[in-house]
Design a protein around this motif. Structure first.
Motif, mmCIF file in Angstrom:
data_model
loop_
_atom_site.group_PDB
_atom_site.id
_atom_site.type_symbol
_atom_site.label_atom_id
_atom_site.label_comp_id
_atom_site.label_asym_id
_atom_site.label_seq_id
_atom_site.Cartn_x
_atom_site.Cartn_y
_atom_site.Cartn_z
ATOM 1 N N LYS A 1 92.360 54.003 22.552
ATOM 2 C CA LYS A 1 92.442 54.219 23.988
ATOM 3 C C LYS A 1 91.066 53.996 24.618
ATOM 4 C CE LYS A 1 93.197 58.330 26.165
ATOM 5 N NZ LYS A 1 93.874 59.601 26.356
ATOM 6 N N PRO A 2 90.984 53.287 25.745
ATOM 7 C CA PRO A 2 89.668 53.050 26.357
ATOM 8 C C PRO A 2 89.039 54.358 26.850
ATOM 9 C CG PRO A 2 91.414 52.246 27.782
ATOM 10 C CD PRO A 2 92.062 52.678 26.501
ATOM 11 N N VAL A 3 87.741 54.423 26.726
ATOM 12 C CA VAL A 3 86.988 55.607 27.134
ATOM 13 C C VAL A 3 86.363 55.334 28.494
ATOM 14 C CG1 VAL A 3 85.080 57.126 26.520
ATOM 15 C CG2 VAL A 3 86.494 56.140 24.737
ATOM 16 N N SER A 4 86.512 56.291 29.410
ATOM 17 C CA SER A 4 85.927 56.099 30.732
ATOM 18 C C SER A 4 84.408 56.224 30.665
ATOM 19 C CB SER A 4 86.495 57.121 31.718
ATOM 20 O OG SER A 4 86.004 58.406 31.423
ATOM 21 N N SER A 5 83.758 55.645 31.649
ATOM 22 C CA SER A 5 82.294 55.695 31.672
ATOM 23 C C SER A 5 81.795 57.126 31.864
ATOM 24 C CB SER A 5 81.752 54.798 32.774
ATOM 25 O OG SER A 5 82.211 55.236 34.028
ATOM 26 N N GLU A 6 82.577 57.932 32.563
ATOM 27 C CA GLU A 6 82.205 59.328 32.768
ATOM 28 C C GLU A 6 82.191 60.083 31.442
ATOM 29 O OE1 GLU A 6 84.420 62.245 35.354
ATOM 30 O OE2 GLU A 6 83.721 60.783 36.828
ATOM 31 N N GLN A 7 83.215 59.864 30.624
ATOM 32 C CA GLN A 7 83.274 60.524 29.317
ATOM 33 C C GLN A 7 82.147 60.044 28.409
ATOM 34 O OE1 GLN A 7 87.220 59.492 28.140
ATOM 35 N NE2 GLN A 7 88.083 61.440 28.832
ATOM 36 N N SER A 8 81.849 58.767 28.481
ATOM 37 C CA SER A 8 80.773 58.214 27.667
ATOM 38 C C SER A 8 79.421 58.812 28.068
ATOM 39 C CB SER A 8 80.743 56.702 27.816
ATOM 40 O OG SER A 8 79.666 56.157 27.130
ATOM 41 N N ASN B 1 78.942 61.707 29.620
ATOM 42 C CA ASN B 1 78.944 63.121 29.243
ATOM 43 C C ASN B 1 78.636 63.301 27.766
ATOM 44 O OD1 ASN B 1 79.486 64.072 31.800
ATOM 45 N ND2 ASN B 1 81.701 64.142 31.473
ATOM 46 N N SER C 1 79.484 49.578 26.017
ATOM 47 C CA SER C 1 80.825 49.284 26.501
ATOM 48 C C SER C 1 80.830 48.035 27.385
ATOM 49 C CB SER C 1 81.395 50.481 27.262
ATOM 50 O OG SER C 1 80.567 50.792 28.357
ATOM 51 N N GLU D 1 82.620 44.484 26.418
ATOM 52 C CA GLU D 1 83.590 43.901 27.347
ATOM 53 C C GLU D 1 83.225 42.456 27.675
ATOM 54 O OE1 GLU D 1 84.911 44.610 31.928
ATOM 55 O OE2 GLU D 1 84.523 46.383 30.713
#
Length: 86
Positions: free
Chosen positions: A3-10, A12, A72, A76
């Motif tokens: 599942k792709p990870v959002s930039s916010e989660q990365s 954090n 990321s 991409e």
């Protein structure tokens, strides 16, 4: 496929790693400063502060390097280039 990870989660996750790394490295530096102060420098305070400073400086350098990388985006771009070639 994962599942792709959002930039916010990365971001954090990177901050969590930076803060825990800062805690560990400053504690190790402080410990080395205390030990060297007690053994070699007759209980002077400057080795303790120097060890703490080295630990914090190392943690800052590691965190700076970690936050300046953008894997990321790079991945991409690479996947887009390979798709265009096909």
């Amino acid at each position: 496929m994962s599942k792709p990870v959002s930039s916010e989660q990365s971001l954090n996750y990177k901050w969590d790693v930076c803060l825990s790394n800062m805690f560990v490295q400053s504690t190790v530096g402080l410990g080395i400063g205390i030990i060297s102060s007690a053994i070699m420098f007759r209980r002077a305070a400057w080795p303790v502060w120097g060890g703490l400073g080295f630990g914090l400086g190392k943690a800052y350098a590691d965190c700076n390097a970690k936050l300046r990388t953008f894997p990321s985006i790079h991945q991409e771009l690479q996947s887009n280039k390979t798709e265009e070639k096909k």
